[in-house]
Design an enzyme around this catalytic site. Structure first.
Site: not given
Length: 149
Positions: A53, A55, A78, A80, A83
């Protein structure tokens, strides 16, 4: 460096991911003094890696840090639950979110556990995600772990 300036780095990563045929979510990690530690983007499609991802890519690219409490994670969307768990696990002190309208992850949970969470409500982030989701609903559902059409 302002939160908006930091978001521009994450947004550039999201745009690069989109140009590569991936999901347009970007992130960056900054030290307390504003120094860029690492940046990354969602590479699930490009690398065939479901754990990559935005992040996590930025976190990996930042390398080891002795202490994350003064670190800021900036992400275009935002985070998940996966993360958000990364933020909790390493006690990243602050999270700056570009937008949480098209998707809302574990940000309330992070606040409840003492993390500072700032939502910028950025129009460019929202437009990019809305356009992507409209054009790629099956890929989006795959990314967020929801069975879809």
């Amino acid at each position: 460096m302002s939160d908006e300036d930091m978001l521009q780095i994450a947004l550039a990563e999201a745009r690069a991911g989109l140009a590569e045929g991936g999901i347009p979510i970007g992130a960056a990690l900054f030290a307390g003094d504003g120094t860029l530690l690492g940046r990354g983007r969602n590479r699930r499609v490009q690398d065939g890696d479901p754990s990559c991802h935005g992040e996590t890519d930025a976190f990996r690219n930042a390398g080891r840090q002795a202490d994350y409490r003064s670190v800021t994670m900036v992400t275009t969307l935002s985070p998940c639950w996966y993360c958000s768990g990364l933020v909790r696990q390493f006690a990243i002190g602050r999270v700056v979110i570009g937008e949480n309208e098209t998707f809302r992850g574990g940000e309330d949970w992070l606040r409840e556990h003492g993390h500072e969470v700032v939502v910028l409500d950025d129009t460019a982030c929202k437009a990019m995600m809305r356009d992507f989701i409209a054009a790629n609903p099956a890929l989006w559902h795959e990314d967020i772990g929801v069975a879809g059409d």
